[in-house]
Design a protein around this motif. Structure first.
Motif, PDB file in Angstrom:
ATOM      1  N   MET A   1       0.803  -1.290   0.009  1.00 47.84           N
ATOM      2  CA  MET A   1       0.205   0.035   0.111  1.00 47.84           C
ATOM      3  C   MET A   1       0.909   1.274  -0.108  1.00 47.84           C
ATOM      4  O   MET A   1       2.092   1.101   0.040  1.00 47.84           O
ATOM      5  N   GLN A   2       0.234   2.425  -0.169  1.00 52.38           N
ATOM      6  CA  GLN A   2       1.037   3.613  -0.371  1.00 52.38           C
ATOM      7  C   GLN A   2       2.142   3.902   1.035  1.00 52.38           C
ATOM      8  O   GLN A   2       3.238   4.285   0.958  1.00 52.38           O
ATOM      9  N   VAL A   3       1.293   3.526   2.245  1.00 52.92           N
ATOM     10  CA  VAL A   3       1.886   3.672   3.404  1.00 52.92           C
ATOM     11  C   VAL A   3       3.159   3.006   3.397  1.00 52.92           C
ATOM     12  O   VAL A   3       4.116   3.345   4.198  1.00 52.92           O
ATOM     13  N   CYS A   4       3.082   1.961   2.702  1.00 53.82           N
ATOM     14  CA  CYS A   4       4.087   0.883   3.116  1.00 53.82           C
ATOM     15  C   CYS A   4       5.472   1.436   2.563  1.00 53.82           C
ATOM     16  O   CYS A   4       6.711   1.274   3.016  1.00 53.82           O
ATOM     17  N   ALA A   5       5.807   2.295   1.537  1.00 56.93           N
ATOM     18  CA  ALA A   5       6.709   2.886   0.772  1.00 56.93           C
ATOM     19  C   ALA A   5       7.413   3.988   1.531  1.00 56.93           C
ATOM     20  O   ALA A   5       8.444   4.130   1.266  1.00 56.93           O
ATOM     21  N   ASN A   6       6.557   4.389   2.574  1.00 58.54           N
ATOM     22  CA  ASN A   6       6.907   5.805   3.250  1.00 58.54           C
ATOM     23  C   ASN A   6       7.386   5.560   4.610  1.00 58.54           C
ATOM     24  O   ASN A   6       7.899   6.503   5.137  1.00 58.54           O
ATOM     25  N   VAL A   7       6.661   4.961   5.310  1.00 52.59           N
ATOM     26  CA  VAL A   7       6.730   4.700   6.450  1.00 52.59           C
ATOM     27  C   VAL A   7       6.832   3.306   6.863  1.00 52.59           C
ATOM     28  O   VAL A   7       6.269   2.550   6.646  1.00 52.59           O
TER      29      VAL A   7
END
Length: 329
Positions: free
Chosen positions: A296-302
């Motif tokens: 998911m998008q959150v996986c790449a950033n946090v």
């Protein structure tokens, strides 16, 4: 249970001409007394660096423990001096390295190499040292130990050399044994014998074992708990049943699916697509994001928090965090 080893927030870096390799990034682990902990993951995940850090064998000046603690029986090994560590190695903590032929000196007899540690760390007579060496050879299943003591490494098979290396590691009766890929160069029959030997020795001596491997078959045979490493981090830990029957991290699931199994009709293995992350510039979020079909998008950033699924089972994955919105990247 009594904890014999506890690693907290361990970071290990290596300085190279191309930049700094962040080989280990915030590892947290513990080992109970009399337990076998397996650390698994593909090459480059940080398994051997973590185990070498416990022994304070990180090559300097390029390698350095930049953060964290390694408490062994209440003592922080990161803060010990070189002299203090020399007194600990071989006596309290021993290590079995990958290739037994390179771990043994080809110019010395097996007897000389077995008794070297005793002479170094204990006030013991030559006769007592020989008696202890014979006892250890019998313990690891070497036939005719009296004559074998006088022989050289090249006169033994690969499996026998590995048994001798195990005997060398155990001769001073350590509390902790670290085995780094101890069956890599052995055929499957000898592998099974060596793993059975580990179980027998642990039952007889009560030694705690850290087993570093990428062989899940070996893990299933001997481990009590399993820690899965990827990209320099521990991404999932649990007991053997947690990891093999209820894996939660997509990387752990991928590892299990890539192992050949006799109970499956499909002849095609399911590899994990892609390559491990570049640890010169590791990702901000979950290190498995680029290879994960569920990212998911959150996986790449946090980077995800640790989710405690049970008393024994923890995972670092946003799929297990109720705060994540399940929207594909």
């Amino acid at each position: 249970m009594e904890k014999i080893l506890e690693i907290k927030d361990l970071h290990v870096h290596f300085s190279t001409y191309g930049g700094t390799v962040q080989a280990v990034r915030g590892v947290n682990l513990y080992l109970n007394k009399g337990e076998t902990l397996a650390i698994v993951g593909e090459s480059g995940s940080g398994k051997s660096v973590t185990s070498n850090s416990i022994m304070q064998l990180i090559p300097t000046p390029s390698g350095k423990i930049v953060q964290g603690s390694i408490h062994f029986k209440g003592r922080d090994l990161v803060q010990t001096t070189k002299k203090e560590m020399r007194a600990i190695r071989g006596v309290d903590i021993s290590m079995i390295f990958q290739d037994p032929m390179t771990a043994l000196n080809p110019t010395l007899t097996i007897g000389d190499q077995l008794t070297e540690g005793l002479k170094q760390h204990a006030s013991i007579s030559k006769a007592k040292a020989k008696e202890k060496a014979l006892e250890m050879l019998r313990l690891v299943g070497i036939p005719n130990p009296d004559s074998r003591l006088k022989q050289y490494p090249h006169q033994f098979s690969g499996g026998m050399r590995q048994r001798i290396v195990i005997a060398m590691a155990l001769i001073c009766e350590p509390d902790l044994l670290i085995a780094d890929e101890p069956t890599t160069a052995l055929d499957v029959t000898i592998q099974a014998q060596i793993m059975e030997l580990f179980k027998e020795i642990q039952e007889k001596t009560g030694v705690s074992i850290i087993l570093v491997t990428h062989d899940l078959g070996v893990v299933a045979r001997v481990a009590d708990r399993v820690a899965v490493m990827y990209g320099g981090k521990i991404i999932e830990t649990g007991n053997k049943d947690d990891i093999f029957y209820h894996p939660q991290h997509p990387y752990t699931i991928g590892l299990l699916q890539s192992v050949p199994r006799l109970d499956m009709d499909d002849d095609i293995l399911q590899p994990i697509d892609g390559t491990p992350p570049d640890l010169f510039a590791p990702p901000q979020g979950c290190p498995f994001t680029a290879r994960c079909a569920h990212a998911m998008q959150v996986c790449a950033n946090v980077h995800p928090f640790t989710s405690h699924l049970s008393d024994s089972h923890q995972v670092e994955c946003w799929l297990q965090d109720a705060r994540a919105k399940r929207q594909p990247v």
